[in-house]
Design an enzyme around this catalytic site. Sequence first.
Site, PDB file in Angstrom:
ATOM      1  N   LEU A  48       7.713   4.404   8.702  1.00 14.27           N
ATOM      2  CA  LEU A  48       6.647   5.380   8.920  1.00 14.27           C
ATOM      3  C   LEU A  48       6.312   5.342  10.401  1.00 14.27           C
ATOM      4  O   LEU A  48       6.255   4.267  11.011  1.00 14.27           O
ATOM      5  CB  LEU A  48       5.397   5.015   8.106  1.00 14.27           C
ATOM      6  CG  LEU A  48       5.392   5.349   6.612  1.00 14.27           C
ATOM      7  CD1 LEU A  48       4.147   4.766   5.962  1.00 14.27           C
ATOM      8  CD2 LEU A  48       5.445   6.852   6.386  1.00 14.27           C
ATOM      9  N   ASP A  49       6.069   6.503  10.993  1.00 16.30           N
ATOM     10  CA  ASP A  49       5.661   6.548  12.389  1.00 16.30           C
ATOM     11  C   ASP A  49       4.358   5.783  12.581  1.00 16.30           C
ATOM     12  O   ASP A  49       3.558   5.669  11.642  1.00 16.30           O
ATOM     13  CB  ASP A  49       5.443   8.006  12.845  1.00 16.30           C
ATOM     14  CG  ASP A  49       6.728   8.814  12.827  1.00 16.30           C
ATOM     15  OD1 ASP A  49       7.805   8.205  12.947  1.00 16.30           O
ATOM     16  OD2 ASP A  49       6.646  10.057  12.705  1.00 16.30           O
ATOM     17  N   PRO A  50       4.086   5.274  13.801  1.00 13.53           N
ATOM     18  CA  PRO A  50       2.791   4.623  14.057  1.00 13.53           C
ATOM     19  C   PRO A  50       1.605   5.514  13.698  1.00 13.53           C
ATOM     20  O   PRO A  50       0.587   5.035  13.196  1.00 13.53           O
ATOM     21  CB  PRO A  50       2.838   4.343  15.564  1.00 13.53           C
ATOM     22  CG  PRO A  50       4.293   4.171  15.861  1.00 13.53           C
ATOM     23  CD  PRO A  50       4.995   5.160  14.965  1.00 13.53           C
ATOM     24  N   ALA A  52       1.450   7.538  11.265  1.00 16.51           N
ATOM     25  CA  ALA A  52       1.367   7.703   9.814  1.00 16.51           C
ATOM     26  C   ALA A  52       0.756   6.477   9.142  1.00 16.51           C
ATOM     27  O   ALA A  52       0.879   5.352   9.618  1.00 16.51           O
ATOM     28  CB  ALA A  52       2.755   7.968   9.246  1.00 16.51           C
TER      29      ALA A  52
END
Length: 308
Positions: A48-50, A52
Site C-alpha cells: 500500500l502506498d504511504p 494509503a
Amino acid sequence: MGRRRRPRGRNVTGILLLDKPLGVTSNAALQEVKHLFKVQKAGHTGSLDPLATGLLPLCFGNATKISAFLLDADKRYRVRVRLGETTSTGDAEGEIIESHPANHITRDQVQDVLADFTGEISQLPPMYSAVKHNGQRLYKLARQGIEVEREARNITIYDLQLLDFDTPEFDLLVHCSKGTYVRTLAEDIGKSLGVGAHVVALRRTLVGPFDEEGMVSMETLQQVSEEKGLHGLDQLLLPMDKGLNHWPAVYLGADSSFYIKQGQPVQVPKAPTEGYVRIYGADEHFIGVGEIDDDGRVAPRRLLANSN
C-alpha cells in the site's frame, strides 16, 4: 571468543490483518510488526502506498508460502478523488503539474464516465510504481526524473460506485482485480472529464477472503504487547488456511495424502471440476494448495514441508 550469533526469532505461523497507518510504507509497517512479534520469517501481501491506509495482511512462518495467492486476489478500496489537479505521482504526495477549473463538473457527469471504466479495461502502470524496467523499479527512475515507456495491462473493475460527491471532490468504492492502480484509475477518470484528477485519500477494505473485520491497528498491537506479551499477540493471528477460504476444500485419505506429498495428482470423489483447492490430510490438517488437472485429479501446487 567467537562472535555471538544474533537470535533468529520465533518460528510462528499465521496471518495478521494489519490496519496500515497513514504515512508509512508497507515494508516499514511489516518490520515494526515483525519486531513486536519477534518472528523469524514474515512478509506482506501487496504494498500500500504511504498515503494509503487499511487492510495489509501479513504472513508469518509457513503462511508466507501462500502469500503469492493473496497477491493475486481481488481487492476493494474506498478512494477520495480531487478533480482539477494532476500531480506528478497521481496522489496528494506529488507536485501539482497541471490544474483546471472543475467546479462545473456535476455528479451525473462523473456517474456517466464511471461506466467507461467498469469491466475489463486497459491501464498503463504509473511511473511511481514497483513495476520493473530492465531490473529497476519504476519509482526509482521516476525519482531521478526519468520516464520510460511502459506496456499497458488488462485489469478488471468489477464494481465502481460513486459515494459522496462534493465538487471538486468525490468518493468511490472500487472492487478490482490484481494489478489495478487506483491512482491511475483516478487520473484516467479526470482525463475523461477534461479536468484531470488525483487521489487525496485511499483505504483498502478487502483482500481476497479478508475484509475490514478483524483488522488490528498498530496502537492495539503495541498495547497487547505491553499488557499480554507474545502470547497475547499470537492470539491475534489467523490460521494460514483462512487466507484461502474463497477456494473449496478437499479432504484426502491416508493413501491419497501419501501420494500427493510425493508430488503425484490424486483422484478425489466429488472434487470441484476446475480451479484451486485447499488440501487437507487424513487428520483434517491443512497440507497445502492444489489445482484441478484437465483429467479431474487434484494436483499439488504448494505443499507445506512439515505437513504430516
